[in-house]
Design an enzyme around this catalytic site. Structure first.
Site, PDB file in Angstrom:
ATOM      1  N   ARG A 191       0.963  -1.244  -0.002  1.00 19.93           N
ATOM      2  CA  ARG A 191       0.143  -0.160   0.331  1.00 19.93           C
ATOM      3  C   ARG A 191       1.052   0.934   0.051  1.00 19.93           C
ATOM      4  O   ARG A 191       0.491   1.991  -1.083  1.00 19.93           O
ATOM      5  CB  ARG A 191      -1.224  -0.271   0.922  1.00 19.93           C
ATOM      6  CG  ARG A 191      -1.286   1.155   1.419  1.00 19.93           C
ATOM      7  CD  ARG A 191      -3.101   1.787   0.767  1.00 19.93           C
ATOM      8  NE  ARG A 191      -2.764   2.754   0.433  1.00 19.93           N
ATOM      9  CZ  ARG A 191      -3.998   3.432   0.950  1.00 19.93           C
ATOM     10  NH1 ARG A 191      -5.146   2.812   0.758  1.00 19.93           N
ATOM     11  NH2 ARG A 191      -4.519   4.562   0.623  1.00 19.93           N
TER      12      ARG A 191
ATOM     13  N   ARG B 180     -11.172   4.832  -3.350  1.00 21.98           N
ATOM     14  CA  ARG B 180     -10.017   4.395  -2.247  1.00 21.98           C
ATOM     15  C   ARG B 180      -9.298   5.832  -1.303  1.00 21.98           C
ATOM     16  O   ARG B 180      -9.701   6.527  -2.180  1.00 21.98           O
ATOM     17  CB  ARG B 180      -8.832   4.548  -3.364  1.00 21.98           C
ATOM     18  CG  ARG B 180      -8.741   2.367  -3.879  1.00 21.98           C
ATOM     19  CD  ARG B 180      -7.451   2.298  -4.410  1.00 21.98           C
ATOM     20  NE  ARG B 180      -7.925   1.212  -5.553  1.00 21.98           N
ATOM     21  CZ  ARG B 180      -7.928  -0.348  -4.942  1.00 21.98           C
ATOM     22  NH1 ARG B 180      -7.602  -0.427  -3.507  1.00 21.98           N
ATOM     23  NH2 ARG B 180      -8.418  -1.219  -5.765  1.00 21.98           N
TER      24      ARG B 180
ATOM     25  N   LEU C 123      -6.716   7.929  -0.329  1.00 25.26           N
ATOM     26  CA  LEU C 123      -5.858   8.773  -0.080  1.00 25.26           C
ATOM     27  C   LEU C 123      -4.703   8.719   0.662  1.00 25.26           C
ATOM     28  O   LEU C 123      -4.741   8.468   1.936  1.00 25.26           O
ATOM     29  CB  LEU C 123      -5.873  10.308  -0.127  1.00 25.26           C
ATOM     30  CG  LEU C 123      -7.001  10.896  -1.444  1.00 25.26           C
ATOM     31  CD1 LEU C 123      -6.589  11.889  -2.099  1.00 25.26           C
ATOM     32  CD2 LEU C 123      -6.720   9.953  -2.929  1.00 25.26           C
TER      33      LEU C 123
ATOM     34  N   ASN D  42     -13.715  15.863  -3.398  1.00 24.42           N
ATOM     35  CA  ASN D  42     -14.313  14.795  -3.631  1.00 24.42           C
ATOM     36  C   ASN D  42     -15.821  14.840  -4.107  1.00 24.42           C
ATOM     37  O   ASN D  42     -16.454  15.635  -2.900  1.00 24.42           O
ATOM     38  CB  ASN D  42     -13.575  13.917  -2.295  1.00 24.42           C
ATOM     39  CG  ASN D  42     -14.217  12.330  -2.079  1.00 24.42           C
ATOM     40  OD1 ASN D  42     -14.693  12.039  -3.653  1.00 24.42           O
ATOM     41  ND2 ASN D  42     -15.464  12.114  -1.884  1.00 24.42           N
TER      42      ASN D  42
ATOM     43  N   HIS E 163     -18.870  13.489  -3.521  1.00 20.23           N
ATOM     44  CA  HIS E 163     -19.732  11.882  -3.165  1.00 20.23           C
ATOM     45  C   HIS E 163     -21.189  11.725  -3.033  1.00 20.23           C
ATOM     46  O   HIS E 163     -21.832  12.936  -2.838  1.00 20.23           O
ATOM     47  CB  HIS E 163     -19.169  12.102  -1.317  1.00 20.23           C
ATOM     48  CG  HIS E 163     -20.211  10.481  -0.555  1.00 20.23           C
ATOM     49  ND1 HIS E 163     -19.597   9.696  -0.965  1.00 20.23           N
ATOM     50  CD2 HIS E 163     -21.117  10.817   0.291  1.00 20.23           C
ATOM     51  CE1 HIS E 163     -20.010   8.914   0.366  1.00 20.23           C
ATOM     52  NE2 HIS E 163     -21.250   9.348   0.599  1.00 20.23           N
TER      53      HIS E 163
ATOM     54  N   SER F 215     -22.610  15.637  -2.308  1.00 19.99           N
ATOM     55  CA  SER F 215     -22.526  16.151  -1.444  1.00 19.99           C
ATOM     56  C   SER F 215     -20.672  16.250  -2.093  1.00 19.99           C
ATOM     57  O   SER F 215     -19.612  15.735  -2.523  1.00 19.99           O
ATOM     58  CB  SER F 215     -21.787  16.336  -0.030  1.00 19.99           C
ATOM     59  OG  SER F 215     -22.965  15.702   0.500  1.00 19.99           O
TER      60      SER F 215
ATOM     61  N   ASP G 251      -9.595  14.995   3.968  1.00 23.49           N
ATOM     62  CA  ASP G 251      -9.037  15.777   4.662  1.00 23.49           C
ATOM     63  C   ASP G 251      -8.292  13.719   4.640  1.00 23.49           C
ATOM     64  O   ASP G 251      -9.116  12.954   4.450  1.00 23.49           O
ATOM     65  CB  ASP G 251      -9.567  16.255   6.092  1.00 23.49           C
ATOM     66  CG  ASP G 251     -10.632  15.489   6.429  1.00 23.49           C
ATOM     67  OD1 ASP G 251     -10.860  14.738   6.310  1.00 23.49           O
ATOM     68  OD2 ASP G 251     -11.711  15.977   7.456  1.00 23.49           O
TER      69      ASP G 251
ATOM     70  N   GLY H 282      -9.713  11.793   7.150  1.00 26.20           N
ATOM     71  CA  GLY H 282     -10.752  11.110   7.079  1.00 26.20           C
ATOM     72  C   GLY H 282     -11.568  10.677   6.158  1.00 26.20           C
ATOM     73  O   GLY H 282     -11.184  10.693   4.850  1.00 26.20           O
TER      74      GLY H 282
ATOM     75  N   ASP I 173     -14.405  10.375   4.267  1.00 27.33           N
ATOM     76  CA  ASP I 173     -15.235  11.752   3.715  1.00 27.33           C
ATOM     77  C   ASP I 173     -16.169  12.636   5.126  1.00 27.33           C
ATOM     78  O   ASP I 173     -17.682  13.406   5.037  1.00 27.33           O
ATOM     79  CB  ASP I 173     -17.462  11.196   3.574  1.00 27.33           C
ATOM     80  CG  ASP I 173     -16.583  10.257   1.941  1.00 27.33           C
ATOM     81  OD1 ASP I 173     -16.057  11.161   1.330  1.00 27.33           O
ATOM     82  OD2 ASP I 173     -17.111   9.376   2.561  1.00 27.33           O
TER      83      ASP I 173
HETATM   84  C1  GAR Z   1     -20.108   9.442  -8.203  1.00 29.53           C
HETATM   85  O1  GAR Z   1     -21.936   9.022  -7.609  1.00 29.53           O
HETATM   86  C2  GAR Z   1     -19.434   9.939  -6.912  1.00 29.53           C
HETATM   87  O2  GAR Z   1     -20.312  10.886  -6.125  1.00 29.53           O
HETATM   88  C3  GAR Z   1     -19.321   8.356  -6.326  1.00 29.53           C
HETATM   89  O3  GAR Z   1     -19.233   7.000  -7.236  1.00 29.53           O
HETATM   90  C4  GAR Z   1     -19.892   8.197  -8.235  1.00 29.53           C
HETATM   91  C5  GAR Z   1     -19.055   8.281  -9.545  1.00 29.53           C
HETATM   92  O4  GAR Z   1     -19.222   7.997 -11.133  1.00 29.53           O
HETATM   93  N1  GAR Z   1     -17.903   8.138  -5.615  1.00 29.53           N
HETATM   94  C6  GAR Z   1     -17.632   7.318  -4.264  1.00 29.53           C
HETATM   95  O5  GAR Z   1     -19.220   6.884  -3.884  1.00 29.53           O
HETATM   96  C7  GAR Z   1     -17.120   7.914  -3.054  1.00 29.53           C
HETATM   97  N2  GAR Z   1     -17.860   7.351  -1.901  1.00 29.53           N
HETATM   98  P1  GAR Z   1     -19.016   8.045 -12.111  1.00 29.53           P
HETATM   99  O6  GAR Z   1     -17.858   6.983 -12.699  1.00 29.53           O
HETATM  100  O7  GAR Z   1     -19.814   8.091 -13.264  1.00 29.53           O
HETATM  101  O8  GAR Z   1     -18.846   9.490 -12.910  1.00 29.53           O
END
Ligand code: GAR
Length: 203
Positions: free
Chosen positions: A79, A105, A107, A121, A123, A150, A155, A157, A159
């Site tokens: 890792r 993943r 960071l 990010n 979410h 969102s 950071d 943590g 999210d």
């Molecule tokens: C998005 O909805 C994004 O918020 C989520 O993956 C999707 C990517 O869609 N991310 C997470 O869940 C991160 N925790 P995409 O590949 O079509 O852009």
């Protein structure tokens, strides 16, 4: 003659801010960023796309002729080595902003230390509710009537960073994880573009 005319046409135009986008999936958020970056007045340009696997979304980068690269954990001894490789790949593009657009993943310290405060990010839930890898599934299982998307600062943590923008989406009785996620992505794409424009316009 031609050069002078161009300068007079765009006297205040500054170079768009370079951003790097990290993905793991289909890349619809990346596609929205690439499309926005092609607008004449865009404040940012996508200079590199990096995935942690051979993600289908890399096709959007290739079609836009943006350098695309896979940095997969399986190709590294541990890792820590992957963390270093990812940080080096990002740094090679000298971005002013790093955007996690469906990057699944956490960071590690090398990237957080080198670009701290300049990583965001997106979410698919209204944080701080339903953080982690299954934001849509967890919201649906909990029975909430409203969820959303969102954009946050990253950071160390899961999210937990400062919230930069949110949009609400109503949960319908007949929703599946897939149908709800599609409606969330429909509001998530323009929201992420808006936040990136806002952050890079200040550069
Ligand atoms: C998005 O909805 C994004 O918020 C989520 O993956 C999707 C990517 O869609 N991310 C997470 O869940 C991160 N925790 P995409 O590949 O079509 O852009």
């Amino acid at each position: 003659m031609c050069r002078i005319a161009l300068r007079l046409d765009y006297p205040d135009r500054v170079a768009p801010t370079p951003i790097v986008v990290l993905i793991s999936g289909t890349g619809s958020l990346l596609a929205a960023l690439l499309e926005a970056s092609r607008r004449r007045d865009s404040s940012f340009t996508v200079v590199g796309v990096i995935a942690d696997r051979d993600a289908p979304g890399l096709e959007h980068a290739r079609a836009a002729e943006v350098p695309a690269q896979v940095i997969a954990p399986a190709d590294h001894p541990d890792r820590a080595a992957w963390d270093r490789a990812l940080a080096a790949a990002v740094a090679a593009h000298s971005p002013q902003l790093v955007v996690l657009a469906g990057f699944m993943r956490l960071l590690g310290a090398p990237l957080l230390d080198s670009h701290g405060g300049r990583i965001i990010n997106s979410h698919p839930a209204l944080l701080p509710s339903f953080p982690g890898a299954h934001g849509v599934r967890d919201a649906l299982a909990h029975g909430v009537k409203v969820t959303g998307a969102s954009v946050i600062e990253v950071d160390p943590g899961i999210d937990t960073g400062r919230i930069l923008a949110q949009r609400a989406v109503e949960v319908l009785p007949e929703d599946t994880e897939a149908s709800l996620h599609e409606r969330i992505k429909a509001v998530e794409q323009p929201m992420l573009v808006e936040v990136v424009q806002r952050l890079t316009a200040a550069d």
